[in-house]
Design an enzyme around this catalytic site. Structure first.
Site, PDB file in Angstrom:
ATOM      1  N   LYS A   1      -1.522   4.036  -5.731  1.00 31.60           N
ATOM      2  CA  LYS A   1      -0.768   2.782  -5.613  1.00 31.60           C
ATOM      3  C   LYS A   1       0.512   2.829  -6.437  1.00 31.60           C
ATOM      4  O   LYS A   1       1.537   2.293  -6.029  1.00 31.60           O
ATOM      5  CB  LYS A   1      -1.636   1.590  -6.025  1.00 31.60           C
ATOM      6  CG  LYS A   1      -2.726   1.303  -4.994  1.00 31.60           C
ATOM      7  CD  LYS A   1      -3.332  -0.074  -5.141  1.00 31.60           C
ATOM      8  CE  LYS A   1      -4.365  -0.287  -4.040  1.00 31.60           C
ATOM      9  NZ  LYS A   1      -4.947  -1.606  -4.024  1.00 31.60           N
TER      10      LYS A   1
ATOM     11  N   LYS B   1      -6.712   6.943   5.104  1.00 35.52           N
ATOM     12  CA  LYS B   1      -7.509   5.712   5.162  1.00 35.52           C
ATOM     13  C   LYS B   1      -6.723   4.587   5.838  1.00 35.52           C
ATOM     14  O   LYS B   1      -5.524   4.441   5.593  1.00 35.52           O
ATOM     15  CB  LYS B   1      -7.857   5.336   3.721  1.00 35.52           C
ATOM     16  CG  LYS B   1      -8.433   3.973   3.506  1.00 35.52           C
ATOM     17  CD  LYS B   1      -8.564   3.658   2.024  1.00 35.52           C
ATOM     18  CE  LYS B   1      -7.483   2.671   1.591  1.00 35.52           C
ATOM     19  NZ  LYS B   1      -7.883   1.761   0.516  1.00 35.52           N
TER      20      LYS B   1
ATOM     21  N   LYS C   1      -3.703  -1.697   4.627  1.00 32.49           N
ATOM     22  CA  LYS C   1      -2.681  -2.696   4.979  1.00 32.49           C
ATOM     23  C   LYS C   1      -1.280  -2.227   4.617  1.00 32.49           C
ATOM     24  O   LYS C   1      -0.301  -2.711   5.148  1.00 32.49           O
ATOM     25  CB  LYS C   1      -2.974  -4.026   4.285  1.00 32.49           C
ATOM     26  CG  LYS C   1      -2.909  -3.926   2.786  1.00 32.49           C
ATOM     27  CD  LYS C   1      -3.085  -5.278   2.165  1.00 32.49           C
ATOM     28  CE  LYS C   1      -3.135  -5.156   0.660  1.00 32.49           C
ATOM     29  NZ  LYS C   1      -4.302  -4.465   0.133  1.00 32.49           N
TER      30      LYS C   1
END
Ligand code: AQP
Length: 327
Positions: free
Chosen positions: A109, A192, A195
């Protein structure tokens, strides 16, 4: 049991649903279940306040629409229970810097953001997640594969607190579904579904026709045979896993049914199954959103019960750690 979901998008996606939320619905029959919309996790990345409020309500409406029953489960919003932040501080002080630095979710992230925008909160997020779980003395935590490492840290922190301070925190186990632990991106089956990558994600509240189109244009593999082989055929295996869990038909059953047929046939049928699933779901969500006062009542009831449990655990932790009790 405990599990949470972030209100960081306008809609949950198929990965959230098949990896975790479907299990939430099933497990509420057998467990004393605590389900949380984790809004404090949502501010670890840049966000818009009005949007966060809106998405928190939307998340609650979606949870009710998939079948979370507030009469059987405790459904609440994280920031309504201040004990989450309070326990987090203690757990942060028990977490090694090196240990936190090894979290792959943080690495992923933070790599997607500019350095100055990577918050300390994003780094310490796993301690907040551990607090979420430990406050409710959860035995089981239904999550997708991407959360396994955070669960391992939570277990270590519980054990560490118990052995250093004579505590009785429950050491939780991850409950990760077998076939749908990791739903892959439709455009890149090696990644994966997330969003953050809009192209290959199916959002449950998206226009059903658009979602059907995304399924029909999913990237598949070389060859023609419809077989479940995640290594050799990641694209078609992902579609089979989605199809199987949405339809209730097993993967061997689907393989047999599509023997001699092409990828296009499977995609067309799966697109229909998906539309049949999301259409009534969306209607239910709209119904819940039409009655915000009722949503607030559900959340107030959930927070009250959650607080009564969380406060007991926090008291034990504070006593164990050596904090003086106030008069
Ligand atoms: N692709 C997935 N397959 C299976 N399970 C998944 N989960 C998320 N993606 C998949 C599971 O959904 C639950 C809620 O996750 P979250 O609140 O952490 O949502 P998220 O991680 O923000 O969703 P994304 O799309 O994965 O976000 P980004 O792109 O920000 O990383 C969890 O149990 C999770 O395992």
């Amino acid at each position: 049991m405990f599990s949470g979901i972030q209100p960081t998008a306008d809609s949950f996606h198929l990965g959230n649903y098949l990896g975790a939320l479907r299990e939430w619905v099933v497990m509420q029959d057998d467990y004393d279940a605590f389900y949380c919309v984790v809004d404090q996790h949502a501010i670890t990345i840049a966000h818009d306040p009005a949007e966060l409020r809106e998405r928190t309500r939307l998340s609650v409406a979606q949870l009710l629409a998939i079948g979370i029953d507030p009469d059987r489960s405790t459904l609440f919003v994280q920031s309504h229970v201040p004990e989450h932040a309070q326990l987090t501080w203690v757990l942060e002080c028990l977490t090694g810097f090196g240990e936190a630095s090894r979290m792959t979710q943080f690495k992923d992230k933070s790599a997607r953001q500019e350095e100055d925008h990577v918050s300390v909160g994003l780094f310490t997020y796993p301690a907040l997640m551990a607090a979420d779980i430990l406050l409710y003395r959860a035995d089981a935590v239904p999550v997708g594969e991407d959360q396994r490492q955070h669960l391992e840290l939570t277990r270590n922190l519980a054990q560490r607190f118990n052995s250093r301070f004579g505590g009785t925190l429950t050491v939780p186990a991850a409950h990760i579904p077998k076939e749908t632990a990791k739903i892959q991106d439709l455009q890149d089956p090696s990644a994966k579904m997330s969003k953050s990558v809009p192209g290959g994600v199916v959002e449950l509240l998206d226009e059903p026709k658009r979602s059907a189109k995304k399924i029909r244009s999913a990237v598949t593999d070389t060859g023609r045979e419809i077989v479940h082989d995640p290594e050799g055929k990641p694209g078609i295996s992902n579609l089979l896993a989605i199809y199987s869990s949405l339809s209730g038909r097993t993967i061997p059953e689907l393989q047999a049914a599509y023997e001699g047929k092409g990828y296009g046939d499977l995609k067309k049928d799966l697109a229909e199954v998906l539309v049949d699933f999301v259409t009534p779901f969306q209607e239910e969500v709209r119904g819940y959103l039409d009655d915000p006062a009722e949503l607030d009542r559900v959340l107030a009831r959930g927070a009250e019960h959650a607080r009564s449990v969380a406060a007991d655990t926090l008291r034990e932790v504070y006593d164990g750690i050596g904090f003086l009790r106030p008069l």
